[in-house]
Design a protein around this motif. Sequence first.
Motif, PDB file in Angstrom:
ATOM      1  N   ARG A  82       0.825  -1.206   0.000  1.00 11.04           N
ATOM      2  CA  ARG A  82       0.000   0.000   0.000  1.00 11.04           C
ATOM      3  C   ARG A  82       0.866   1.266   0.000  1.00 11.04           C
ATOM      4  O   ARG A  82       0.533   2.254  -0.649  1.00 11.04           O
ATOM      5  CB  ARG A  82      -0.938  -0.020   1.212  1.00 11.04           C
ATOM      6  N   LYS A  83       1.978   1.226   0.741  1.00 13.37           N
ATOM      7  CA  LYS A  83       2.891   2.375   0.776  1.00 13.37           C
ATOM      8  C   LYS A  83       3.471   2.648  -0.604  1.00 13.37           C
ATOM      9  O   LYS A  83       3.575   3.812  -1.028  1.00 13.37           O
ATOM     10  CB  LYS A  83       4.010   2.119   1.789  1.00 13.37           C
ATOM     11  N   ARG A  84       3.829   1.603  -1.322  1.00 14.37           N
ATOM     12  CA  ARG A  84       4.402   1.771  -2.654  1.00 14.37           C
ATOM     13  C   ARG A  84       3.362   2.244  -3.677  1.00 14.37           C
ATOM     14  O   ARG A  84       3.712   2.832  -4.705  1.00 14.37           O
ATOM     15  CB  ARG A  84       5.037   0.456  -3.126  1.00 14.37           C
ATOM     16  N   SER A  85       2.076   1.985  -3.370  1.00 18.03           N
ATOM     17  CA  SER A  85       1.007   2.346  -4.304  1.00 18.03           C
ATOM     18  C   SER A  85       0.367   3.692  -3.974  1.00 18.03           C
ATOM     19  O   SER A  85       0.041   4.467  -4.878  1.00 18.03           O
ATOM     20  CB  SER A  85      -0.077   1.261  -4.307  1.00 18.03           C
ATOM     21  N   PHE A  86       0.168   3.967  -2.675  1.00 20.97           N
ATOM     22  CA  PHE A  86      -0.581   5.150  -2.268  1.00 20.97           C
ATOM     23  C   PHE A  86       0.226   6.150  -1.451  1.00 20.97           C
ATOM     24  O   PHE A  86      -0.281   7.218  -1.117  1.00 20.97           O
ATOM     25  CB  PHE A  86      -1.809   4.741  -1.441  1.00 20.97           C
ATOM     26  N   GLY A  87       1.458   5.813  -1.093  1.00 22.13           N
ATOM     27  CA  GLY A  87       2.268   6.706  -0.281  1.00 22.13           C
ATOM     28  C   GLY A  87       2.332   6.266   1.169  1.00 22.13           C
ATOM     29  O   GLY A  87       1.651   5.322   1.586  1.00 22.13           O
ATOM     30  N   PRO A  88       3.168   6.936   1.989  1.00 19.85           N
ATOM     31  CA  PRO A  88       3.339   6.563   3.400  1.00 19.85           C
ATOM     32  C   PRO A  88       2.018   6.607   4.162  1.00 19.85           C
ATOM     33  O   PRO A  88       1.152   7.451   3.910  1.00 19.85           O
ATOM     34  CB  PRO A  88       4.319   7.629   3.920  1.00 19.85           C
ATOM     35  N   ILE A  89       1.880   5.698   5.114  1.00 19.29           N
ATOM     36  CA  ILE A  89       0.667   5.600   5.922  1.00 19.29           C
ATOM     37  C   ILE A  89       1.016   5.971   7.358  1.00 19.29           C
ATOM     38  O   ILE A  89       1.890   5.343   7.968  1.00 19.29           O
ATOM     39  CB  ILE A  89       0.106   4.166   5.882  1.00 19.29           C
ATOM     40  N   PRO A  90       0.371   6.987   7.941  1.00 21.02           N
ATOM     41  CA  PRO A  90       0.668   7.365   9.327  1.00 21.02           C
ATOM     42  C   PRO A  90       0.453   6.198  10.286  1.00 21.02           C
ATOM     43  O   PRO A  90      -0.390   5.324  10.050  1.00 21.02           O
ATOM     44  CB  PRO A  90      -0.334   8.490   9.608  1.00 21.02           C
ATOM     45  N   ALA A  91       1.215   6.190  11.373  1.00 24.06           N
ATOM     46  CA  ALA A  91       1.163   5.088  12.334  1.00 24.06           C
ATOM     47  C   ALA A  91      -0.250   4.868  12.868  1.00 24.06           C
ATOM     48  O   ALA A  91      -0.708   3.726  13.001  1.00 24.06           O
ATOM     49  CB  ALA A  91       2.140   5.341  13.480  1.00 24.06           C
ATOM     50  N   ALA A  92      -0.952   5.955  13.183  1.00 23.39           N
ATOM     51  CA  ALA A  92      -2.310   5.824  13.722  1.00 23.39           C
ATOM     52  C   ALA A  92      -3.235   5.164  12.711  1.00 23.39           C
ATOM     53  O   ALA A  92      -4.093   4.342  13.077  1.00 23.39           O
ATOM     54  CB  ALA A  92      -2.856   7.192  14.121  1.00 23.39           C
ATOM     55  N   ASP A  93      -3.072   5.507  11.430  1.00 24.16           N
ATOM     56  CA  ASP A  93      -3.898   4.896  10.393  1.00 24.16           C
ATOM     57  C   ASP A  93      -3.555   3.430  10.209  1.00 24.16           C
ATOM     58  O   ASP A  93      -4.442   2.599   9.937  1.00 24.16           O
ATOM     59  CB  ASP A  93      -3.720   5.640   9.067  1.00 24.16           C
ATOM     60  N   ARG A  94      -2.277   3.070  10.353  1.00 23.87           N
ATOM     61  CA  ARG A  94      -1.901   1.660  10.238  1.00 23.87           C
ATOM     62  C   ARG A  94      -2.559   0.836  11.328  1.00 23.87           C
ATOM     63  O   ARG A  94      -3.080  -0.261  11.076  1.00 23.87           O
ATOM     64  CB  ARG A  94      -0.378   1.510  10.310  1.00 23.87           C
ATOM     65  N   ASP A  95      -2.547   1.352  12.547  1.00 26.79           N
ATOM     66  CA  ASP A  95      -3.157   0.613  13.664  1.00 26.79           C
ATOM     67  C   ASP A  95      -4.659   0.452  13.454  1.00 26.79           C
ATOM     68  O   ASP A  95      -5.223  -0.630  13.702  1.00 26.79           O
ATOM     69  CB  ASP A  95      -2.886   1.341  14.987  1.00 26.79           C
ATOM     70  N   ARG A  96      -5.320   1.509  13.006  1.00 30.93           N
ATOM     71  CA  ARG A  96      -6.760   1.456  12.772  1.00 30.93           C
ATOM     72  C   ARG A  96      -7.075   0.503  11.621  1.00 30.93           C
ATOM     73  O   ARG A  96      -8.069  -0.227  11.659  1.00 30.93           O
ATOM     74  CB  ARG A  96      -7.283   2.862  12.491  1.00 30.93           C
TER      75      ARG A  96
END
Length: 380
Positions: free
Chosen positions: A18-32
């Motif tokens: 997902r990071k390679r496709s849509f960009g970095p994901i914030p830590a809070a969003d990863r946990d959710r």
Amino acid sequence: MDIRDLTPEDLDDVLDLRKRSFGPIPAADRDRWRQAVLPVLDEGRYLGVFDGTRLAAAARVRRFTQWWHGTPQPMAGIAGVTVNPEDRGRGVGTTLMRAVIGRAAELGDAVSALYPATTPIYRGVGYEHAGAQHNVRLPAESLRRIRPSGQVKLRRMGPGDAAELVSVLHRVHTAARSSGPVSWDEATWNVWLGNEDDFLYLADDGYVIYRWKGDDMQVENLVATSPETLRALWSLVGSASSIARDVVASVTPDDPVLWLLGERSEEQVKQARWMFRVLDVAAAVERRGYPANVACDAVVTVDDPVRGGGTWRLEISGGSGTATPAGEGGVTLSVNGFSALYAGIPPYTLRLAGLMSGDDRYDQALEAAFAAKPYMLDYF
């Protein structure tokens, strides 16, 4: 390339994908995201394409309820379709989407929708443009001036209110004879209602979810069945006008708030387009709602290379419809065309676009039966 269900052990690879496709994901969003994904992995709702042990692509089949002319039915929301950069251009995405369509049908869904990052891959497997999420920018001060016309009891909402929220959505969309909007399942709502950065208020016949977005307010959902609650909720959002200049809100195409504004001349509306696909013609026709005063008896042939097509007699009256196998003749549509017709796109448009051909004597009846202004309030 192999296709299989994802497991908890694959989720780190999915996040990298997902990071390679849509960009970095914030830590809070990863946990959710993990919190929302883990419970559904055993349901077969997350598929991955593997090159040996390496994850090359993935997609999720979300569980939604969707309304068509005020009638709810299960809907497969396709989300998180991602392909690794080194695997693009090799047909991996198409292979994955064909598998996803098959899985959605196995799970019992007769219709499916998605927000496309690009059109060709999805159109190639039967999806067609149908509706949009409409986001309008409004002056916060104009909302503050909307005064409630009666006493409305509002309370703060949290994860324990998911069932009541879903009940409100059913009442709102049934009353409005809505076409296109969706509701998450209760488990997912419970996750979203726990977001500490959101402001959530619930009334007996409506609710609002909004948040700060930079210097503006963003309204994700605001629905109501009574004028009093509608006014109370918009006035609540507008109370931030001393700080926020504008409110960006997801609204219906004919949202009543636009008729409550004191001044209305130019509006900034941004559309996020979504695509739609019928997976099972007979079940989709039977599960849909229709105008009660419209009758339609038509023979349609649907060409669907992925799911297998056929010819059906559509009989629609009294707000209900059926599709039974029939002989040759009548109207011919690609599955893209039938999906667009189902979503309210007129036959005249479909014929000019090359999505519909054959006998035109049914066109007026089909247009009246499937008439709709499809929209969504939620992006997924």
